[in-house]
Structure formats: C-alpha cells, structure tokens
Write an enzyme that holds these catalytic residues in place. Structure first.
Site, short mmCIF file in Angstrom:
data_model
loop_
_atom_site.label_atom_id
_atom_site.label_comp_id
_atom_site.label_asym_id
_atom_site.label_seq_id
_atom_site.Cartn_x
_atom_site.Cartn_y
_atom_site.Cartn_z
N ASP A 89 -7.87 -42.77 6.79
CA ASP A 89 -8.30 -43.66 7.69
C ASP A 89 -9.52 -44.58 6.82
OD1 ASP A 89 -10.00 -41.58 7.90
OD2 ASP A 89 -10.76 -42.59 9.74
N GLU A 151 -11.69 -39.59 9.70
CA GLU A 151 -13.02 -39.34 9.51
C GLU A 151 -14.10 -40.43 9.55
OE1 GLU A 151 -16.69 -39.38 6.94
OE2 GLU A 151 -15.12 -41.02 6.89
N GLU A 152 -13.50 -41.77 9.50
CA GLU A 152 -14.28 -42.83 9.81
C GLU A 152 -14.70 -42.99 11.26
OE1 GLU A 152 -15.98 -44.05 7.57
OE2 GLU A 152 -14.63 -44.53 5.83
#
Length: 448
Positions: A89, A151-152
C-alpha cells in the site's frame, strides 16, 4: 551460487524487475479511509501473482483490514528460514500540482524512477522478488514473504494477522525492507526507530463567536489561546518542554549540517531547533510537531472572536519511552498550561512503540558482509531513524529468537510520503544484489 553467479543473475533479472515495479506503481493502492480500496485489492493480487512466479505457495489474507500476501517456500534440509517483509500500500499523493509528473505513471529522470510507492515500499517488494528470481530453483534457505496491505494507514490489523498466521511466519531471520540507506553509495542497517503518539488538542474560550470590536480586549479568542498553548511545548532553544519524556544522546554517526539543510529543504536563515548533536535530535530525543490546525480560514473570515480552535499534534518518542506514559505526560502539560482559563480537551488518535535492535551475532555479520560486497567494499553504518515503524516492536515481541534486520531502498532524496517520491535506480540494483547475497550468507551461517 557464487558471488559472480549472483551478480550475473541480478543483472539478468533487473530489466524484468523494473518493469514489474512500474506495473505496481501504476496501481493507486491507498488504504486510507475515503479512497477506492478496490485498488488495494488489485495491488494484493498483483503481488500474489509475482510471488507465484517465484514458485511460492501464496495466499491473500486479511483480519478485518486490507489484504496482505503471504508466500512460502520450505527450507532445504538443515537450512534456516528467512522472512522477507515489505508493504504494497502507499500514501495518498497530496496536492497533485506539486508533482512534476503523474504520481501513478512511473517516469525516469536523471537515473531516478519517480512515482508514488516507487521507493516506499513497492521497491521493497521487488527487491525480495529480484533475490528470489536470481536463485530460481536453487534457493539455499526457506523463505516466507509477508507483504502487508495497510502499513501506511497504521497497520491496524497487523497484530491479528501475525497471531493468526504465527506458525507460518516463524523464521530464523526477518528482513524488514521498509527503511533506507545512509546515503547514495553508503549502505546502512537501521538499529533504532522512534515511537509515536498522535493526538488532538481543542481550546474553547466561549459558547459562540462574538463581535471582535465590541468584545475585543477583554474576551480572548481561541486561536490566540491555542497559539500560546502550542508555544509552551518547546523551550527557547526548541527542545521539547513536556516533562517526563525520555531522551538520550550517543548516536555514532554525524549528520553534516549542510546536508540536513539541503535534504529538509530548510530556507536560508532558518535555524535548526533543539540542542545536542543533530543525530541525537532526530533519532534519540523526542520531537513534537503541529501537523494541522482547525480554525476559520483567512478567506472570508468575519470580524468575530473565534470561540474554538483545534490542532493535531505528532509526538515522536525516543527509543526506551512508553507511548501510554508519554500520552499522559502531554495531556498533563496541555491541561496545566491552558492560557487565561481556556477549556482544553485532548483526544487520542493513535500511538506506536519505538524499537532498538542489538545488531550483533552471526546473522547480522552475514548482512554486513552482503552489504559491503554489494557496495563494492563500503561497509554499512548503523543508523537510527527518526520516523516510526511500530510493528517492528511487535515482531520483536512475537518472534524473540529471530534476528531482525531493518533494511530498505530509500536514500536521502527519495522524498517518501511527499511529492515527487523517487527511487535511485543504481542504489536499487545494489539493494537487490545485497539481498541475494544476504540469503546466501544466511544459509552459510546457518550451516555453521
């Protein structure tokens, strides 16, 4: 495979690796609320297809969040297993007018590949793929690829995924490809990262707006009260003034002032804040920034005293500090320093643990040797990172016996999270070679 075999194999595979990286960059897989998450699904499918092409057993998994991809290939008899982490992502692009080209159409300029995710972290995905392709069916270790999908956006479901797939993810060595190198031509192992506390502070001075002429001079406005409150967060030197936060000195790498000014885009005449060595200020001491303010915009603002204003704060924590205790400290500070009796309300957004890594032992030696070979005799430095990757502490807690190596593809000019993110293609080639050499070295160390 010998070193020369691996060099030749990486050189052979790089054109296809780059083409696949560009295909990934074209997918706007943003996990943030308000974006089309079908692109995250497309991104996961694309990653899964890449891993299947490396003869891995592949599954797309989720636990209430965005899709992650797990690919496995068992170890040869007696060989260790290596987990390879990255995320597919990406961050939102922000103001598109600040990009020199379409953020989701990769473009090469001056030896760099530009595009959102080109460095963070789709190049991390492709570095893993490059190493696997280099070995083909002669892979000397077992591998588990874990490619996360949010993750972001904060890795909200990561801990649940790790718990649910713990047995499949267990490994002797874990390579977290989500950091960077010290400079172009200078590799690094990341051995510390700061923690994080994000929160909001709201200041109220009245129940409604009132005429600034008729009431000004006696009635405080909330924007001024907020500004005065925010000013108490730092002392005159610019150090964080919140009591009870942990900080320390002792970073072993020097950060030249002119380099930091250039990389940060600091304007002429603007001074650094804080005291002590620059590396201590950005790696091992707390930092606090105001990320945004809610108040009437200047365009069309009436001549009225504003009754409420709000700010978002980001507190980076030094390794060794505890996010819950740090949040309590900043709440106490803000409530204590409320100006003119203004009502102050602090609300929590999210936090994340700092981490420290003891980079000693045979697997770390294997990594250093791989890096030094890939960078033609330049040994890696151990560096801290001022940013936060909270899940590394989760990996440390859940897999305490594993050697965790934090690596990455970024360099000081990558501009991850900002406009015109890019990947240095020459450094990317070294990263791919280093990872292939690392797998070979780990296999050798495991036999020892």
């Amino acid at each position: 495979m010998t070193e020369s075999d691996l060099r030749a194999a990486i050189e052979r595979e790089l054109p296809g690796v780059r083409a696949d990286l560009e295909r990934l960059v074209r997918i706007p897989g943003i996990a943030f609320d308000g974006f089309d998450h079908s692109h995250v699904e497309r991104s996961a499918e694309a990653v899964a297809e890449l891993l299947r092409g490396c003869s891995l057993d592949v599954r797309i998994v989720r636990s209430g969040g965005q899709p992650a991809v797990i690919g496995t290939r068992p170890a040869p008899p007696g060989a260790p297993t290596v987990l390879l982490y990255a995320h597919h992502d990406v961050q939102p692009v922000g103001d598109r007018s600040l990009w020199q080209s379409d953020p989701f159409e990769p473009v090469e300029r001056d030896g760099r590949l530009y595009g959102r995710g080109a460095a963070d972290d789709k190049a991390g995905v492709m570095a893993h793929v490059a190493a696997l392709r280099a070995f083909g069916d002669r892979l000397p270790v077992g591998v588990v690829l874990f490619i996360e999908g949010e993750e972001e956006f904060g890795s909200d479901s990561l801990e649940r995924l790790l718990e649910e797939h713990r047995a499949d993810l267990a490994a002797d060595v874990m390579v977290i490809a989500d950091s960077g190198n010290w400079d172009i031509g200078q590799p690094a192992l990341t051995t510390s990262l700061r923690g994080l506390v994000n929160c909001f502070v709201e200041v109220r001075t009245g129940t409604h707006a009132v005429h600034s002429g008729m009431f000004g001079g006696a009635v405080p406005d909330a924007v001024t009260a907020l500004a005065r409150l925010l000013a108490t967060l730092h002392d005159d030197a610019g150090d964080v003034a919140v009591e009870g936060l942990v900080g320390r000195t002792g970073a072993t790498v020097d950060y030249p002032e002119d380099r930091l000014r250039h990389e940060a885009g600091l304007l002429d005449g603007v001074e650094f804040i804080g005291t002590g060595r620059l590396t201590d200020r950005i790696w091992t001491k707390p930092a606090l920034a105001v990320l945004g303010v809610d108040a009437p915009p200047t365009a069309g603002a009436p001549n009225a005293i504003v009754p409420v204003a709000k700010a978002k704060l980001s507190l980076r924590l030094a390794p060794g500090d505890d996010p819950k205790r740090a949040y309590a400290a900043i709440v106490a500070h803000l409530e204590k320093h409320a100006p003119w009796g203004a009502q102050v309300t602090v609300s929590f957004e999210h936090d994340g643990d700092a981490c420290e890594i003891d980079a000693s032992g045979p697997m770390y030696d294997a990594a250093r040797a791989a890096f030094e070979t890939a960078w033609d005799g330049t040994a890696p430095v151990e560096m801290g990172v001022g940013g936060s990757i909270p899940f590394i502490a989760t990996f440390q807690e859940m897999f305490p016996a594993a050697a965790i190596l934090v690596t990455g593809v970024e360099d000081p000019d990558s501009r991850a999270h900002g406009p015109n993110e890019s990947l240095h293609l020459g450094e990317f080639a070294r990263v791919c070679l280093a990872e292939a050499l690392l797998l070979a070295n780990v296999a050798e160390a495991g036999r020892g």
